[in-house]
Write an enzyme that holds these catalytic residues in place. Structure first.
Site, PDB file in Angstrom:
ATOM      1  N   TRP A 106       0.821  -1.228   0.000  1.00  0.00           N
ATOM      2  CA  TRP A 106       0.000   0.000   0.000  1.00  0.00           C
ATOM      3  C   TRP A 106       0.848   1.269   0.000  1.00  0.00           C
ATOM      4  O   TRP A 106       0.318   2.367  -0.172  1.00  0.00           O
ATOM      5  CB  TRP A 106      -0.895   0.019   1.242  1.00  0.00           C
ATOM      6  CG  TRP A 106      -2.058  -0.915   1.194  1.00  0.00           C
ATOM      7  CD1 TRP A 106      -2.378  -1.790   0.203  1.00  0.00           C
ATOM      8  CD2 TRP A 106      -3.073  -1.051   2.202  1.00  0.00           C
ATOM      9  NE1 TRP A 106      -3.527  -2.471   0.531  1.00  0.00           N
ATOM     10  CE2 TRP A 106      -3.974  -2.037   1.758  1.00  0.00           C
ATOM     11  CE3 TRP A 106      -3.295  -0.443   3.442  1.00  0.00           C
ATOM     12  CZ2 TRP A 106      -5.084  -2.421   2.502  1.00  0.00           C
ATOM     13  CZ3 TRP A 106      -4.399  -0.830   4.176  1.00  0.00           C
ATOM     14  CH2 TRP A 106      -5.290  -1.808   3.710  1.00  0.00           C
TER      15      TRP A 106
ATOM     16  N   HIS B  77      13.079  -1.809  -0.545  1.00  0.00           N
ATOM     17  CA  HIS B  77      12.273  -1.305  -1.669  1.00  0.00           C
ATOM     18  C   HIS B  77      13.019  -0.157  -2.366  1.00  0.00           C
ATOM     19  O   HIS B  77      13.665   0.659  -1.714  1.00  0.00           O
ATOM     20  CB  HIS B  77      10.905  -0.835  -1.176  1.00  0.00           C
ATOM     21  CG  HIS B  77       9.955  -0.585  -2.300  1.00  0.00           C
ATOM     22  ND1 HIS B  77       9.993   0.569  -3.055  1.00  0.00           N
ATOM     23  CD2 HIS B  77       8.975  -1.345  -2.827  1.00  0.00           C
ATOM     24  CE1 HIS B  77       9.076   0.500  -3.995  1.00  0.00           C
ATOM     25  NE2 HIS B  77       8.435  -0.654  -3.881  1.00  0.00           N
TER      26      HIS B  77
ATOM     27  N   GLU C 258      11.924  -6.069  -9.042  1.00  0.00           N
ATOM     28  CA  GLU C 258      11.166  -4.877  -9.428  1.00  0.00           C
ATOM     29  C   GLU C 258      12.078  -3.927 -10.203  1.00  0.00           C
ATOM     30  O   GLU C 258      12.815  -3.142  -9.591  1.00  0.00           O
ATOM     31  CB  GLU C 258      10.648  -4.150  -8.184  1.00  0.00           C
ATOM     32  CG  GLU C 258       9.680  -4.960  -7.352  1.00  0.00           C
ATOM     33  CD  GLU C 258       8.723  -4.057  -6.573  1.00  0.00           C
ATOM     34  OE1 GLU C 258       7.514  -4.240  -6.725  1.00  0.00           O
ATOM     35  OE2 GLU C 258       9.177  -3.169  -5.850  1.00  0.00           O
TER      36      GLU C 258
HETATM   37  P1  PGA Z   1       3.355  -0.430  -8.517  1.00  0.00           P
HETATM   38  O1  PGA Z   1       4.290  -0.604  -7.229  1.00  0.00           O
HETATM   39  O2  PGA Z   1       2.619  -1.732  -8.688  1.00  0.00           O
HETATM   40  O3  PGA Z   1       2.435   0.709  -8.190  1.00  0.00           O
HETATM   41  O4  PGA Z   1       4.245  -0.147  -9.647  1.00  0.00           O
HETATM   42  C1  PGA Z   1       5.003  -1.768  -7.000  1.00  0.00           C
HETATM   43  C2  PGA Z   1       5.992  -1.536  -5.894  1.00  0.00           C
HETATM   44  O5  PGA Z   1       6.590  -0.453  -5.846  1.00  0.00           O
HETATM   45  O6  PGA Z   1       6.190  -2.396  -5.038  1.00  0.00           O
END
Ligand code: PGA
Length: 248
Positions: free
Chosen positions: A11, A87, A164
């Site tokens: 979130w 992150h 990511e």
């Molecule tokens: P997003 O975010 O799905 O809005 O790109 C993913 C994340 O940053 O973990």
């Protein structure tokens, strides 16, 4: 739903009030789902969850005189099971280094939490080609998992990696952020590194970066992709259920 795939809802710093957080948690509660919420919402969201596990978005590596920080122990008390570590938004905005992330990761595992370690290359690196991107991600893994061999021998199943690519996060365009083929290529590579350097067999590696109702199936039908880390779409119940349902 494929029992082995996991969806982690991130979130971030949303929603804006507790009542909305409780409502949203109720609406997206589902098995094989982790809901990672801002610290202040943890207790109230926990009370709503019947099927999902509770997640946090960060932790600190120690207890003691660290003003404003939250330890693994604190999170355990609040019934948190999963914690996101490293992150890219924290790496960028708070200048979290691999050394810090390594400490956080070890603290999470020692504290009995499941850690979702985020890795991924920025756009500047990706522009130089996939070979450079792999080199970058490998270095992150090697640094972030430094000296964890002993710990991982006992707790390998508590480590989850989220790939990511930084350039694919929050694109908000509803378009495919990365091709599933390229994501699979990188995820396979990550699994090879985890095996060769850390002796981790069958790790869970998720894909994250603008996963939404439209593109989720493309990623989640791939056997190498063990789930998704979902930001924006996890704030929209209808959209999020479509992501969950994309798991075959
Ligand atoms: P997003 O975010 O799905 O809005 O790109 C993913 C994340 O940053 O973990």
């Amino acid at each position: 739903m494929n029992q082995k795939k996991l969806i982690v809802a991130n979130w971030k710093s949303n929603p804006n009030d507790l009542a909305s957080a409780v409502k949203l948690a109720k609406a997206i509660d589902h098995k094989n789902v982790v809901i990672a919420v801002p610290f202040p919402f943890l207790p109230a969201v926990y009370k709503q969850l019947k099927k999902s596990a509770l997640g946090a978005q960060d932790l600190f590596w120690a207890d003691g005189p660290y003003t404003g920080e939250v330890s693994a122990q604190d999170l355990k008390i609040l019934k948190v099971k999963y914690v996101i570590v490293g992150h890219s938004e924290r790496r960028k905005n708070l200048k979290e280094t691999d050394e810090m992330i390594n400490l956080k990761l070890k603290a999470a595992l020692r504290g009995g939490l499941r850690a979702v370690l985020c890795v991924g290359e920025p756009a500047t690196v990706r522009k130089k080609g996939i070979k450079e991107a792999k080199k970058f991600v490998k270095q992150q893994l090697v640094n972030d998992l430094k000296s964890t061999n002993k710990l991982l021998k006992l707790k390998a199943n508590k480590l989850i990696i989220a790939y990511e690519p930084v350039w694919a996060i929050s694109t908000g365009k509803g378009s495919e952020p990365d091709t599933p083929e390229e994501a699979v290529g990188m995820i396979k590579f990550i699994k090879e590194i985890l095996y060769s350097k850390f002796h981790i067999l069958n790790p869970k590696v998720l894909y994250g970066g603008s996963v939404n109702a439209k593109n989720a199936k493309g990623f989640l039908r791939e056997k190498e992709v063990d789930g998704a880390l979902v930001g924006g779409a996890s704030l929209l119940p209808l959209e999020f259920h479509k992501v969950i349902n994309a798991i075959i």
